[in-house]
Design a protein around this motif. Structure first.
Motif, short mmCIF file in Angstrom:
data_model
loop_
_atom_site.label_atom_id
_atom_site.label_comp_id
_atom_site.label_asym_id
_atom_site.label_seq_id
_atom_site.Cartn_x
_atom_site.Cartn_y
_atom_site.Cartn_z
N ARG A 65 94.73 60.22 72.59
CA ARG A 65 94.97 58.86 72.09
C ARG A 65 95.04 57.88 73.25
O ARG A 65 94.49 56.78 73.20
CB ARG A 65 96.27 58.85 71.29
CG ARG A 65 96.50 57.61 70.45
CD ARG A 65 97.54 57.88 69.38
NE ARG A 65 98.74 58.49 69.94
CZ ARG A 65 99.46 59.43 69.33
NH1 ARG A 65 99.08 59.92 68.17
NH2 ARG A 65 100.54 59.92 69.90
N ASP A 66 95.71 58.29 74.33
CA ASP A 66 95.86 57.43 75.49
C ASP A 66 94.52 57.21 76.20
O ASP A 66 94.27 56.14 76.76
CB ASP A 66 96.87 58.06 76.46
CG ASP A 66 97.26 57.13 77.59
OD1 ASP A 66 97.37 55.91 77.35
OD2 ASP A 66 97.44 57.60 78.72
N MET A 67 93.65 58.22 76.16
CA MET A 67 92.37 58.16 76.86
C MET A 67 91.22 57.79 75.94
O MET A 67 90.06 58.00 76.30
CB MET A 67 92.08 59.52 77.52
CG MET A 67 93.11 59.93 78.55
SD MET A 67 93.13 58.78 79.95
CE MET A 67 94.61 59.33 80.80
N GLU A 68 91.52 57.27 74.79
CA GLU A 68 90.49 56.94 73.81
C GLU A 68 89.39 56.07 74.42
O GLU A 68 89.65 55.13 75.16
CB GLU A 68 91.11 56.19 72.62
CG GLU A 68 90.14 55.92 71.51
CD GLU A 68 90.81 55.23 70.33
OE1 GLU A 68 90.09 54.73 69.48
OE2 GLU A 68 92.04 55.17 70.30
N GLY A 69 88.13 56.44 74.12
CA GLY A 69 86.99 55.70 74.65
C GLY A 69 86.35 56.36 75.85
O GLY A 69 85.21 56.05 76.18
N ARG A 70 87.05 57.29 76.49
CA ARG A 70 86.47 57.99 77.63
C ARG A 70 85.64 59.18 77.14
O ARG A 70 85.96 59.81 76.14
CB ARG A 70 87.56 58.47 78.59
CG ARG A 70 88.38 57.31 79.15
CD ARG A 70 89.24 57.75 80.30
NE ARG A 70 90.06 56.65 80.79
CZ ARG A 70 90.82 56.71 81.88
NH1 ARG A 70 90.86 57.84 82.59
NH2 ARG A 70 91.53 55.67 82.27
N ALA A 71 84.58 59.47 77.89
CA ALA A 71 83.64 60.50 77.47
C ALA A 71 84.30 61.86 77.31
O ALA A 71 83.95 62.64 76.43
CB ALA A 71 82.49 60.59 78.48
N VAL A 72 85.30 62.16 78.17
CA VAL A 72 85.92 63.48 78.13
C VAL A 72 86.61 63.75 76.80
O VAL A 72 86.73 64.91 76.38
CB VAL A 72 86.93 63.63 79.30
CG1 VAL A 72 88.16 62.74 79.09
CG2 VAL A 72 87.36 65.08 79.47
N VAL A 73 87.06 62.72 76.13
CA VAL A 73 87.78 62.91 74.87
C VAL A 73 86.88 63.55 73.82
O VAL A 73 87.32 64.39 73.04
CB VAL A 73 88.35 61.56 74.35
CG1 VAL A 73 88.94 61.72 72.95
CG2 VAL A 73 89.42 61.06 75.32
N GLU A 74 85.62 63.18 73.81
CA GLU A 74 84.69 63.78 72.85
C GLU A 74 84.51 65.26 73.14
O GLU A 74 84.49 66.09 72.21
CB GLU A 74 83.34 63.06 72.92
CG GLU A 74 82.34 63.53 71.87
CD GLU A 74 82.82 63.35 70.44
OE1 GLU A 74 82.52 64.22 69.61
OE2 GLU A 74 83.52 62.35 70.17
N THR A 75 84.40 65.62 74.41
CA THR A 75 84.29 67.03 74.77
C THR A 75 85.55 67.80 74.40
O THR A 75 85.50 68.95 73.95
CB THR A 75 84.05 67.17 76.29
OG1 THR A 75 82.92 66.39 76.65
CG2 THR A 75 83.80 68.62 76.69
N MET A 76 86.69 67.14 74.53
CA MET A 76 87.97 67.79 74.24
C MET A 76 88.15 68.12 72.76
O MET A 76 88.95 68.98 72.42
CB MET A 76 89.12 66.92 74.75
CG MET A 76 89.21 66.86 76.26
SD MET A 76 90.50 65.75 76.85
CE MET A 76 91.97 66.72 76.46
N ARG A 77 87.41 67.46 71.90
CA ARG A 77 87.47 67.81 70.48
C ARG A 77 86.96 69.24 70.28
O ARG A 77 87.43 69.95 69.38
CB ARG A 77 86.63 66.83 69.65
CG ARG A 77 87.06 65.39 69.75
CD ARG A 77 86.26 64.51 68.79
NE ARG A 77 86.32 63.11 69.18
CZ ARG A 77 87.35 62.31 68.94
NH1 ARG A 77 88.41 62.77 68.31
NH2 ARG A 77 87.32 61.04 69.33
N HIS A 78 86.02 69.65 71.11
CA HIS A 78 85.47 71.00 71.01
C HIS A 78 86.35 72.02 71.72
O HIS A 78 86.59 73.10 71.20
CB HIS A 78 84.05 71.02 71.59
CG HIS A 78 83.11 70.07 70.92
ND1 HIS A 78 82.61 70.29 69.64
CD2 HIS A 78 82.58 68.88 71.32
CE1 HIS A 78 81.82 69.28 69.30
NE2 HIS A 78 81.78 68.43 70.30
#
Length: 334
Positions: A65-78
């Protein structure tokens, strides 16, 4: 999309959201200026929804939530899918090296259609790396006092496999649909990462200047390897033809829709030329190898690939350069 929204209360902006129980929450931001409210909202929302507990699931949610918008967050969903069952309920500071080793062994032994030999150490390295990243963030924000040791398997060496120019030409000819052929030409001609290529829109292809802007200027997320690069004459002509037939704003499209993946079409073409190992990243790697083989400086290659650090370029690609260490070898002549 953010989980919060801006509302007004008596002329003043507020941040509003629903908590985990579905109850509506609202907090004043102390300003009537819309731009200032939008600036304050993300940090305030993160602070207000910071977890009171210390289990990994709560910390992971707070971090993303704090890092929302950063590319790594999408990877972290996996990566979270792999970590959640074991680590989610655990108190962060209670994680042990034994827990990490158990995760490694479980993942290595998992057989799937995609990973018939088990999950590779590179993937596991990334999963546990994301876990450590979340714990370091939690300590920085004083949610936990100590970060336990997170043991990871060694990161594998980068794969050296690449395609020759003859193989790429054959790959293009083997492509069964025009959008796969165009994607191959674009990836090779720009050295782009696959995400950048599939997200490229025509407004960032400057035919007059002969330049392609791989990074979307309106995308505020941190993206790896997205440079502005010149296009060669051959690629320009293929892109001009595609632009004349385009039905969407996206360069790579099929049946009037943007393309989300080319893996299946690329694998099919690769199988046809007896290179079943071909992948989108291999095309970027091949482009970099060709640049090095043609004697371009590592600084230039680094700029073209969008690397942040020339050390990465030199470590991986200098060995392909015909001039690499040549003067030193000449000094040893007898």
């Amino acid at each position: 999309m953010p989980e919060w929204r801006l509302t007004r209360l008596r002329g003043e902006f507020c941040i509003a959201w629903e908590d985990e129980r579905g109850q509506r929450r609202r907090y004043r931001l102390g300003t009537a200026d819309a731009k200032e409210a939008a600036r304050r909202a993300p940090a305030r929302y993160s602070e207000l929804t910071r977890p009171t507990g210390q289990n990994v699931a709560e910390l992971w949610q707070a971090y993303t939530r704090d890092m929302e918008g950063r590319a790594v967050v999408e990877t972290m969903r996996h990566t979270w899918k792999a970590l959640e069952k074991r680590f989610g309920p655990m108190e962060a500071e209670a994680i042990t090296i034994a827990d990490c080793r158990a995760h490694v062994e479980e993942r290595r032994g998992l057989r799937t259609k995609r990973f018939p030999k088990g999950i590779g150490d590179g993937t596991i390295h990334t999963e546990l790396g994301h876990l450590r990243m979340v714990l370091l963030w939690a300590k920085k924000h004083k949610i936990i006092e100590n970060v336990p040791a997170i043991e990871r398997p060694a990161k594998p060496e980068a794969k050296d496999a690449y395609l020759t120019r003859i193989e790429v030409k054959a790959l293009i000819e083997a492509a069964k649909t025009p959008h796969i052929a165009l994607a191959i030409r674009l990836l090779i001609g720009t050295g782009a990462r696959i995400e950048a290529a599939l997200q490229l829109t025509w407004d960032r292809v400057d035919f007059a200047r002969g330049m392609i802007q791989l990074r979307n200027p309106f995308d505020k997320a941190r993206r790896k390897g997205r440079a502005t690069v010149p296009m060669n004459d051959a690629l320009k002509e293929y892109l001009k033809t595609a632009k004349g037939e385009a039905m969407t704003p996206f360069v790579i499209e099929w049946a009037g829709e943007p393309v989300k993946s080319i893996k299946r079409g690329l694998k099919s073409a690769g199988a046809a030329i007896k290179r079943p190992d071909v992948s989108p990243h291999m095309l970027r790697h091949s482009a970099a190898v060709w640049l090095a083989e043609d004697g371009h400086s590592m600084w230039e290659v680094s700029q073209f690939l969008g690397h942040n650090d020339i050390k990465t370029t030199t470590r991986v690609y200098a060995k392909f350069s015909p001039t690499h260490l040549r003067k030193l070898a000449d000094s040893l002549s007898v």
